[in-house]
Design a protein around this motif. Sequence first.
Motif, short mmCIF file in Angstrom:
data_model
loop_
_atom_site.label_atom_id
_atom_site.label_comp_id
_atom_site.label_asym_id
_atom_site.label_seq_id
_atom_site.Cartn_x
_atom_site.Cartn_y
_atom_site.Cartn_z
N GLU A 1 -82.86 -51.62 61.02
CA GLU A 1 -83.85 -50.55 61.10
C GLU A 1 -84.54 -50.34 59.74
O GLU A 1 -83.87 -50.14 58.72
N GLU A 2 -85.88 -50.43 59.75
CA GLU A 2 -86.61 -50.19 58.50
C GLU A 2 -86.82 -48.70 58.30
O GLU A 2 -87.07 -47.98 59.24
N LYS A 3 -86.73 -48.28 57.06
CA LYS A 3 -86.98 -46.87 56.77
C LYS A 3 -88.25 -46.79 55.91
O LYS A 3 -88.58 -47.74 55.21
N THR A 4 -88.94 -45.68 55.99
CA THR A 4 -90.12 -45.54 55.13
C THR A 4 -89.66 -44.89 53.82
O THR A 4 -89.61 -43.67 53.71
N LEU A 5 -89.32 -45.73 52.88
CA LEU A 5 -88.86 -45.21 51.59
C LEU A 5 -90.06 -45.05 50.65
O LEU A 5 -90.96 -45.89 50.61
N SER A 6 -90.06 -43.97 49.90
CA SER A 6 -91.17 -43.72 48.97
C SER A 6 -90.96 -44.51 47.68
O SER A 6 -89.84 -44.95 47.38
N ILE A 7 -92.04 -44.63 46.91
CA ILE A 7 -91.92 -45.27 45.58
C ILE A 7 -90.89 -44.49 44.77
O ILE A 7 -90.03 -45.08 44.11
N ALA A 8 -90.96 -43.17 44.83
CA ALA A 8 -90.06 -42.33 44.02
C ALA A 8 -88.60 -42.63 44.36
O ALA A 8 -87.74 -42.73 43.46
N ALA B 1 -75.29 -54.48 42.61
CA ALA B 1 -75.58 -55.29 43.80
C ALA B 1 -75.56 -54.42 45.06
O ALA B 1 -76.38 -54.60 45.97
N ASN B 2 -74.62 -53.44 45.11
CA ASN B 2 -74.54 -52.56 46.29
C ASN B 2 -75.83 -51.76 46.47
O ASN B 2 -76.34 -51.62 47.57
N ILE B 3 -76.34 -51.24 45.35
CA ILE B 3 -77.56 -50.43 45.42
C ILE B 3 -78.71 -51.27 45.97
O ILE B 3 -79.44 -50.87 46.89
N LEU B 4 -78.81 -52.48 45.45
CA LEU B 4 -79.91 -53.36 45.86
C LEU B 4 -79.74 -53.80 47.32
O LEU B 4 -80.70 -53.82 48.10
N ALA B 5 -78.49 -54.12 47.67
CA ALA B 5 -78.23 -54.57 49.05
C ALA B 5 -78.63 -53.49 50.04
O ALA B 5 -79.26 -53.77 51.07
N PHE B 6 -78.29 -52.25 49.71
CA PHE B 6 -78.62 -51.16 50.63
C PHE B 6 -80.14 -51.01 50.77
O PHE B 6 -80.67 -50.80 51.86
N LEU B 7 -80.84 -51.19 49.65
CA LEU B 7 -82.31 -51.13 49.72
C LEU B 7 -82.86 -52.27 50.58
O LEU B 7 -83.78 -52.07 51.38
N PHE B 8 -82.27 -53.47 50.45
CA PHE B 8 -82.73 -54.61 51.26
C PHE B 8 -82.62 -54.31 52.75
O PHE B 8 -83.43 -54.72 53.56
N THR B 9 -81.56 -53.58 53.11
CA THR B 9 -81.36 -53.32 54.55
C THR B 9 -82.37 -52.27 55.05
O THR B 9 -82.63 -52.20 56.24
#
Length: 588
Positions: free
Chosen positions: A105-112, A134-142
């Motif tokens: 599921e894509e989320k609409t994440l803001s630049i902020a 790596a965890n922070i980045l992985a979560f953003l990738f999902t």
Amino acid sequence: MQFAQFASYLHDIETVSSRLAITEKLAKLFSELHTDELAVVPYLLQGRVAPAYRGLEFGMAEKSLLKAAAQAFGLDLPDVARHVRTTGDLGESVETLRRAFMSMEEKTLSIAHVYGELYRITQATGEGSQESKANILAFLFTQLDPLSCKYLCRIPLGQLRLGASDVTILDAVSWMLVGDKSLRSKIEKAYQVRPNLGYICAQVVKMGVDVVETISPQVGTPILMMKAERLSSGAEIIKKIGQCMVEPKYDGLRLQVHIQKYKVQGAEHKEQVPNDKKYSVEIYTRGLELVTHMYPDIVDAVEREVGCTNAIMEGEALGYDETTDTFLPFQQTIQRKRKHDVAEAAKRIPLRFMAFDLLYMNGESCLHKPLVERKAQLQSLIASDASTIRLSPHEQVTDPHRLEALFDQYIGEGLEGIMAKRPESVYKPGAREFSWVKLKRSYSSKVNDTVDCVVMGYDAGKGKRAAFGIGAVLVGVYEQSAQRYLTIAKIGTGMTDEEWKTLKANSEKRIAKSKPDEYTVAKEMECDVWVHPHIVLEVRSDEITQSKIHTSGWSLRFPRLERFRADKRPHDATTKDEIDTLAVSQKN
Ligand code: ATP
């Protein structure tokens, strides 16, 4: 703005290569940003979360990014690595892999939001930090769409390469406001006082361009350092600037020292002040690098030898031999510019800091004050019995013979020459004007001049140097008006084995896939390997001659390496204009 929209702007910017087109596209992007976003987007465009002088690094190797991708998409690390090998681009691989997992599921994440997460990555340190990053980045990738993932992973990798230099970003702000670059030099003046791009961009957009008149130095933000022009004799100097203040020209490390008195001094707040210190001190190089940790002796000396609420002073730090009461040569002083074994080096090579200018004191900017006044204030700042921090001597001179005599005296003391400064001149951040003129031994007709060149590429080595994998090095000078690098020499000799090895190792970290857009190189000078502009070499030569092959129009005869200029950024290299002047004055 949503990060997804930002990513499509990045995609759009990536498709163009001319600076003008990049500027226009950036201007369009900026016009759609909220001012809060404008305060951080300039950094994201450069693969950072803050100005470079803050020293906030992602500290993520490619391997950690591969791990993040594997974790996000539930794949094995070797599979991701194999995929990257086939595309040759981690960003593209992450985009493709994310597309294959459209079910997420894509989320609409803001630049902020994304910025906040990237910032968190820079803050993670110590044991287990690679995993948290790596965890922070992985979560953003999902959570992000495929295109966003592609650009997101290029940010910590430092692989955005969008051509969004500081100057281009300032151009874009001007373009956004008036549809051309006419406001850039005005905005740039404020940036030179406070080179915090995000802050300047947001202020200009929020308050209007006239806000730049009110931008003043801030303790803790380095100010771009003023530079000197050159002339070849005392007579020329007096003719050009008349009465001047003459100081020794030291061959050391130019440092800007920022001092701020701790506010809470009462016993009840003691724990907030480290080790009973009076001052918080920050030290910056001319390349705006924060290097406080390299100079604990200067930090300590500020405690003992300086008195103020706050101040920004400038000077040259030099190794000093107490037994002979002389300064050490540059080769020894430069050993103090190190990250490790600092305490041991400080013991072995004690420093003297020869202060020659004051830019800010007790809450007030000194930039607009005449040099004589700044000197007087600087003197009042430093204790009369100070030993490490010294006021550089100066003398008002009107007679060229006296100037030459001082030159000879300082040369005799092993210094580089003299600096002659207009007594009434203000401090102009980043400027190179005749308010400051240097006269060095190397400019007198007896010896030749040196030129600071940028390494642009190299050829694979032949013969003995095949072992090093580096033969001739193509170097160039900087054309400020066009923001391009123009070639001036190919250096094939005159370096020690050690220097070749260092050059190869440094170049390898900056290899470009193809000739960088900002290079103008004739066919005859094309290299086997291209290097992004980063390494600056000081080059000595016998003569500067006209050239039809080198794009600067000049060629260095018998060029040889004098030394690496790790203290200089590529934009600080000798400019095309300087070479034009040097070449002509040399003929005369
Ligand atoms: P150079 O190669 O001649 O040192 P540069 O290109 O490194 O010159 P310039 O800005 O042209 O830098 O020359 C000024 C430099 O000289 C300063 O950056 C500073 O490091 C050094 N310097 C030494 N003594 C003084 C002084 N008394 N006043 C100002 N700068 C000084």
